[in-house]
Design an enzyme around this catalytic site. Structure first.
Site, PDB file in Angstrom:
ATOM      1  N   CYS A  90       0.843  -1.198   0.000  1.00  0.00           N
ATOM      2  CA  CYS A  90       0.000   0.000   0.000  1.00  0.00           C
ATOM      3  C   CYS A  90       0.887   1.261   0.000  1.00  0.00           C
ATOM      4  O   CYS A  90       1.585   1.518  -0.964  1.00  0.00           O
ATOM      5  CB  CYS A  90      -0.971  -0.041   1.180  1.00  0.00           C
ATOM      6  SG  CYS A  90      -2.309   1.145   1.011  1.00  0.00           S
ATOM      7  N   HIS A 180      -3.750  -5.132   0.800  1.00  0.00           N
ATOM      8  CA  HIS A 180      -3.154  -5.563   2.069  1.00  0.00           C
ATOM      9  C   HIS A 180      -3.148  -7.088   2.178  1.00  0.00           C
ATOM     10  O   HIS A 180      -4.160  -7.678   2.542  1.00  0.00           O
ATOM     11  CB  HIS A 180      -3.926  -4.966   3.249  1.00  0.00           C
ATOM     12  CG  HIS A 180      -3.677  -3.505   3.422  1.00  0.00           C
ATOM     13  ND1 HIS A 180      -2.639  -3.018   4.186  1.00  0.00           N
ATOM     14  CD2 HIS A 180      -4.296  -2.416   2.896  1.00  0.00           C
ATOM     15  CE1 HIS A 180      -2.638  -1.703   4.150  1.00  0.00           C
ATOM     16  NE2 HIS A 180      -3.638  -1.308   3.362  1.00  0.00           N
ATOM     17  N   GLU A 182      -1.765  -8.783   4.437  1.00  0.00           N
ATOM     18  CA  GLU A 182      -1.648  -9.220   5.839  1.00  0.00           C
ATOM     19  C   GLU A 182      -2.987  -9.422   6.531  1.00  0.00           C
ATOM     20  O   GLU A 182      -3.047 -10.022   7.595  1.00  0.00           O
ATOM     21  CB  GLU A 182      -0.790  -8.218   6.632  1.00  0.00           C
ATOM     22  CG  GLU A 182      -1.374  -6.820   6.836  1.00  0.00           C
ATOM     23  CD  GLU A 182      -1.131  -5.865   5.654  1.00  0.00           C
ATOM     24  OE1 GLU A 182      -1.006  -6.337   4.510  1.00  0.00           O
ATOM     25  OE2 GLU A 182      -1.102  -4.642   5.890  1.00  0.00           O
TER      26      GLU A 182
END
Ligand code: XMP
Length: 524
Positions: A90, A180, A182
């Site tokens: 990002c 993202h 994660e």
């Protein structure tokens, strides 16, 4: 004895934090793949420090900032001179592009939430997860986007609002993703991060709890030598795991101190004593200081004042006991990684204190002891895994968190012995029913609160005028935010009936359906 290494594995990933809310999740995913990593604020990552850490790869986090604003954060230029792989996530992707000669623009249509990615080309990051031509779900949260790639990069995936949703420079081993990976809302995100650490950076994934335990034992021995260590047990997981680990390392050089504040739950003090003194045979000083704590709390109704009294009394009692231990030079603490990570602050100002959490932070300076903190590098669930590795019983390792001030903050206002007794009985019934329903592990924290409010009831033919008991149960990942647990009505009815029937002093039960925010988990 071999010299202790600063980190337990040669495979190290450095995560540079630009202030994203989810940076810790990057570390979680990397560690789950068996690779040790650390999170550093971007502005505390000096060149010497980075070189000494010697990472196999660097991950640049997201951020609330915009690359297009003056003074917004940048990665240290050294990151691009080390010759190691870099993954920008990002904001991390955007600043990488900007720093390497590409361009980023603000003010595009915001993409927030679930988005679809079109996989355009093969990429090592996608190994075993995404094939060319597929549409894959990811999580996006951005307003800015990359509009020109630096030399050497190619586009490997696009989304409707991010034409450079995933990019790769295979020669330099630089990768960038606008989404993202994660967060769990990117279903294959963990695999992508694993591909980065294992396939791109060449990490082996040998960072296991067994390896951590061995490395940590060597470190403790090297630090402590023949010195004596004292460790305060709270009844919680962290101090218990720290104590057992240190005991494995140095045996009877460790003495534990357990201060019974009189604010523990039913049977808790007995459990701690029997586990540590009985099962582990660890020298344990058990101080019953309930008179002191309850005496000082008498008539005190302000939550912050209650916390301060409890914190100060704890330090006083602990200090007095520790003095009696001849030659103690070290104090062990169950400090965890989230307490250690320095946070990136963009506002610069201190945040508002909602509650002053009591811990034993003031102790070491007062007592002039050196700290032993063997859990400093671990997240809570890793501490639990280490506890299992050390053979701590599951009933201990899987425990819900319990606040330092104990039941003292679960009776709003002034507390009394009688009220504490009533609360203990209700709490036992509530947790018994939760375990019986198989819900304990699905809940972050569940407990009863005794309200200083009396209401009228009727039992048999008689009138009652007794306390209200509030039940609380929340799900959470870190205690920072929480949702109330959606029990079914039958369950709540059963608990309510049992509490009112079995606990004298309570004639009404309510269930708290407030999430955090705007509520907090505890009532005080
Ligand atoms: P709140 O009530 O702030 O709680 O939503 C978040 C988490 O912190 C625990 N908590 C405390 N822990 N001392 C502690 O050691 C305290 O004073 C304290 N107050 C709250 C709470 O149980 C939850 O896990």
């Amino acid at each position: 004895m071999p010299a202790p290494t600063a980190q337990p594995s040669p495979d190290r990933i450095l995560i540079l934090d630009f202030g994203s809310q989810v940076t810790q999740l990057i570390a979680r995913r990397v560690r789950e793949s068996g690779v040790y990593c650390e999170i550093w604020p971007f502005n505390h990552a000096g060149d010497d420090r980075i070189r000494a850490f010697d990472p196999r790869g660097v991950i640049l986090s997201g951020s609330p900032a915009s690359v297009t604003e003056d003074g917004s954060p940048r990665a240290p230029q050294l990151v691009f001179e080390l010759g190691v792989p870099v993954l920008g996530i990002c904001y991390g992707q955007q600043t990488m592009c900007e720093q390497l000669g590409g361009a980023v623009e603000a003010g595009h249509h915001r993409e927030f939430g679930r988005a679809w990615l079109d996989i355009r080309e093969n990429c090592t990051l996608f190994d075993g997860a995404w094939a060319v031509g597929a549409r894959e779900q990811v999580w996006m949260s951005h307003g800015d986007r990359v509009t020109r790639l630096p030399d050497g990069f190619r586009i490997v995936a696009t989304s409707e609002n991010a034409p450079y949703a995933a990019i790769a420079d295979d020669a330099r081993r630089y990768y960038g993703v606008q989404f993202h990976p994660e967060v769990v809302h990117t279903p294959h995100g963990a695999q992508l991060l694993r591909n980065f650490t294992h396939h791109v950076c060449g990490c082996e994934g040998s960072w296991t709890m067994a390896a951590f335990r061995d490395a940590e034992i060597a470190k403790i021995r090297a630090q402590v030598g023949t010195g004596k260590v004292i460790c305060g047990l709270s009844g919680g997981v962290d101090s218990a795991v720290a104590a057992v680990l240190i005991h494995e390392a140095i045996g009877d050089q460790l003495t534990c101190i357990f201060v019974d504040t009189g604010l523990m739950r039913s049977g808790e003090a007995e459990q701690v004593v029997s586990l540590f003194r009985g099962h582990y045979n660890i020298p344990l000083v058990h101080v019953d200081a309930s008179e002191l704590f309850l005496g000082r709390l008498e008539g005190v109704s302000d939550p912050e004042q209650k916390r301060k009294i409890i914190g100060a009394a704890f330090v006083e009692v602990f200090d007095a006991e520790a003095e009696k231990i001849d030659g103690a030079r070290f104090l062990a603490q169950g400090t965890l990684y989230p307490d250690v990570i320095e946070s990136v602050s963009f506002t610069g100002g201190p945040s508002v204190t909602i509650k002053s959490h009591h811990n034993v932070g003031g102790l070491p300076e007062r007592m002039k002891l050196a700290l032993v903190e063997p859990l400093r590098e671990l997240f809570k669930d890793e501490v639990r895994a280490l506890g299992r590795e050390l053979g701590l019983p599951e009933s201990f390792v899987g425990r819900h968190p319990f606040p330092g001030p104990g039941l003292g903050i679960r009776i709003p206002g002034a507390i009394s012995r009688d009220m504490l007794e009533i609360l203990r009985k209700a709490d036992v019934i509530y947790l018994e029913e939760i375990r019986r329903a198989g819900l304990y592990d699905a809940i972050w924290q569940a407990f009863a609160v005794l309200l200083p409010v009396r209401t009228v009831g009727v039992m048999g033919d008689g009138r009652t005028y007794d306390y209200v008991c509030a039940l609380r149960a929340v799900t959470s990942t870190d205690g920072m935010t929480a949702d109330y647990y959606p029990f079914d009505h039958e369950f709540l009815g059963r608990v309510s009936t049992r509490i009112v029937n079995e606990v004298r002093g309570i004639n009404r039960v309510v269930y708290d359906i407030t999430s955090k925010p705007p509520g907090t988990i505890e009532w005080e």
